[in-house]
Design an enzyme around this catalytic site. Structure first.
Site, PDB file in Angstrom:
ATOM      1  N   GLU A  69       0.836  -1.200   0.000  1.00  0.00           N
ATOM      2  CA  GLU A  69       0.000   0.000   0.000  1.00  0.00           C
ATOM      3  C   GLU A  69       0.870   1.247   0.000  1.00  0.00           C
ATOM      4  O   GLU A  69       1.721   1.425   0.876  1.00  0.00           O
ATOM      5  CB  GLU A  69      -0.925   0.027   1.213  1.00  0.00           C
ATOM      6  CG  GLU A  69      -1.866   1.225   1.216  1.00  0.00           C
ATOM      7  CD  GLU A  69      -2.822   1.246   2.390  1.00  0.00           C
ATOM      8  OE1 GLU A  69      -3.782   2.048   2.336  1.00  0.00           O
ATOM      9  OE2 GLU A  69      -2.618   0.493   3.347  1.00  0.00           O
ATOM     10  N   GLU A  94       4.528   5.090   4.071  1.00  0.00           N
ATOM     11  CA  GLU A  94       4.011   6.440   4.328  1.00  0.00           C
ATOM     12  C   GLU A  94       5.183   7.329   4.763  1.00  0.00           C
ATOM     13  O   GLU A  94       6.035   6.893   5.549  1.00  0.00           O
ATOM     14  CB  GLU A  94       2.945   6.402   5.426  1.00  0.00           C
ATOM     15  CG  GLU A  94       2.387   7.742   5.849  1.00  0.00           C
ATOM     16  CD  GLU A  94       1.792   8.519   4.692  1.00  0.00           C
ATOM     17  OE1 GLU A  94       2.304   9.616   4.403  1.00  0.00           O
ATOM     18  OE2 GLU A  94       0.817   8.017   4.081  1.00  0.00           O
ATOM     19  N   ASP A 144      -2.461  12.409  -3.796  1.00  0.00           N
ATOM     20  CA  ASP A 144      -2.596  13.834  -4.089  1.00  0.00           C
ATOM     21  C   ASP A 144      -2.863  14.002  -5.585  1.00  0.00           C
ATOM     22  O   ASP A 144      -2.084  13.547  -6.419  1.00  0.00           O
ATOM     23  CB  ASP A 144      -1.303  14.560  -3.706  1.00  0.00           C
ATOM     24  CG  ASP A 144      -1.469  16.077  -3.668  1.00  0.00           C
ATOM     25  OD1 ASP A 144      -2.202  16.612  -4.531  1.00  0.00           O
ATOM     26  OD2 ASP A 144      -0.873  16.715  -2.795  1.00  0.00           O
ATOM     27  N   LYS A 148      -3.683  21.419 -10.189  1.00  0.00           N
ATOM     28  CA  LYS A 148      -3.258  22.505 -11.066  1.00  0.00           C
ATOM     29  C   LYS A 148      -2.445  21.941 -12.223  1.00  0.00           C
ATOM     30  O   LYS A 148      -1.593  21.074 -12.032  1.00  0.00           O
ATOM     31  CB  LYS A 148      -2.417  23.518 -10.286  1.00  0.00           C
ATOM     32  CG  LYS A 148      -3.196  24.299  -9.234  1.00  0.00           C
ATOM     33  CD  LYS A 148      -2.331  25.330  -8.560  1.00  0.00           C
ATOM     34  CE  LYS A 148      -3.113  26.130  -7.517  1.00  0.00           C
ATOM     35  NZ  LYS A 148      -2.272  27.133  -6.826  1.00  0.00           N
ATOM     36  N   ASP A 180     -11.007  10.708  -5.535  1.00  0.00           N
ATOM     37  CA  ASP A 180     -12.255  11.461  -5.528  1.00  0.00           C
ATOM     38  C   ASP A 180     -12.146  12.689  -6.418  1.00  0.00           C
ATOM     39  O   ASP A 180     -12.992  13.578  -6.352  1.00  0.00           O
ATOM     40  CB  ASP A 180     -12.647  11.856  -4.100  1.00  0.00           C
ATOM     41  CG  ASP A 180     -11.689  12.881  -3.501  1.00  0.00           C
ATOM     42  OD1 ASP A 180     -10.545  12.981  -3.997  1.00  0.00           O
ATOM     43  OD2 ASP A 180     -12.071  13.571  -2.540  1.00  0.00           O
ATOM     44  N   PHE A 219     -11.892  10.579   5.232  1.00  0.00           N
ATOM     45  CA  PHE A 219     -11.694  11.502   4.121  1.00  0.00           C
ATOM     46  C   PHE A 219     -12.751  11.258   3.044  1.00  0.00           C
ATOM     47  O   PHE A 219     -13.363  12.194   2.521  1.00  0.00           O
ATOM     48  CB  PHE A 219     -10.291  11.284   3.547  1.00  0.00           C
ATOM     49  CG  PHE A 219      -9.986  12.074   2.305  1.00  0.00           C
ATOM     50  CD1 PHE A 219      -9.605  13.390   2.385  1.00  0.00           C
ATOM     51  CD2 PHE A 219     -10.064  11.481   1.054  1.00  0.00           C
ATOM     52  CE1 PHE A 219      -9.314  14.120   1.238  1.00  0.00           C
ATOM     53  CE2 PHE A 219      -9.776  12.194  -0.097  1.00  0.00           C
ATOM     54  CZ  PHE A 219      -9.399  13.515   0.001  1.00  0.00           C
ATOM     55  N   GLU A 220     -12.989   9.981   2.720  1.00  0.00           N
ATOM     56  CA  GLU A 220     -13.977   9.644   1.699  1.00  0.00           C
ATOM     57  C   GLU A 220     -15.393   9.999   2.157  1.00  0.00           C
ATOM     58  O   GLU A 220     -16.198  10.538   1.390  1.00  0.00           O
ATOM     59  CB  GLU A 220     -13.893   8.155   1.370  1.00  0.00           C
ATOM     60  CG  GLU A 220     -14.864   7.705   0.295  1.00  0.00           C
ATOM     61  CD  GLU A 220     -14.747   6.228  -0.010  1.00  0.00           C
ATOM     62  OE1 GLU A 220     -15.515   5.738  -0.844  1.00  0.00           O
ATOM     63  OE2 GLU A 220     -13.884   5.557   0.607  1.00  0.00           O
TER      64      GLU A 220
END
Length: 239
Positions: A69, A94, A144, A148, A180, A219-220
């Protein structure tokens, strides 16, 4: 951020080029639980990039289906998946220390033993520590989006990423991505559809229905309340 050395001409000193990263290092205050996780959990569950190529059967003490992951955040989904599938092994990567500490603290609290953790650039781990054709799944949830246009080059999902992952998945292994941000979902689909050696597992060649095995994150859920969609993509290595 690591550097790359560019070949110099005769008589010139080598020049260093900054490697484009898909993440930004953020400072974060550590809670007592996160600090406990780092202090007590890292010696047991932590792995070091400097140790190089690893035999993960030896690391986990068994041969089992293996999931890698990228960017587990605060570790909630990793803990949920690991607890629900004790017969599987998970390698989480992470860069943010509070998240690493939170996951390690959760492993201690829940008495889980089927997770190992790196705290560095996941692409470096894939290149240096993971044997080819050794992973059953690779997960990339809500990276992320770098929305932009001038930052799109920082997106982790690029042709080189697709090829690196293909090398590390066994034949039949699956890359599962979720986002998302619809433009990023479209970018993922475009990159992966063009990548050799993969098959899109979506029946219509687009996105798969939300898989039951992917935990729903805070977050979702927040995004759902705001009316955001979520797009899941699954691509299987076929050769």
């Amino acid at each position: 951020m690591s550097d790359e050395i560019q070949q110099a001409g005769e008589g010139e000193a080598p020049r260093r080029l900054r490697t484009i990263k898909s993440f930004v290092m953020r400072a974060g205050r550590m809670t007592e639980g996160q600090q406990r996780g780092l202090e007590q959990g890292w010696p047991k569950f932590g792995l070091e990039l400097a140790d190089g190529l690893r035999d993960f059967d030896q690391v986990f003490g068994r041969s089992a289906p293996r999931t890698f992951e990228i960017g587990f955040g605060m570790g909630h989904s990793t803990l949920e998946m690991a607890a629900a599938a004790p017969e599987q092994d998970f390698i989480g990567v992470e860069v943010h220390k509070p998240g690493v500490g939170a996951l390690l603290n959760g492993l201690i609290t829940q008495n889980l033993s089927n997770v190992r953790v790196y705290s560095c650039d996941a692409l470096d781990v894939l290149r240096q520590c993971v044997a080819d054709a050794s992973l059953d799944r690779l997960l990339l949830f809500f990276p992320d989006p770098w929305h932009k246009a001038k930052h799109n080059k920082r997106r982790i999902v690029q042709p080189a990423f697709a090829e690196l992952v293909r090398q590390k998945l066994r034949v039949g292994g699956v890359l599962h991505m979720a986002t998302d941000w619809q433009p990023y979902a479209e970018h993922m689909l475009e990159v992966m559809s063009a990548a050799p050696g993969y098959r899109n597992l979506a029946a219509d060649g687009q996105y798969v229905p939300r898989p039951e095995e992917r935990p729903s994150t805070k977050f979702e859920k927040r995004g759902e309340r705001l009316g955001h969609g979520v797009w899941d993509l699954k691509f299987q290595r076929v050769d």
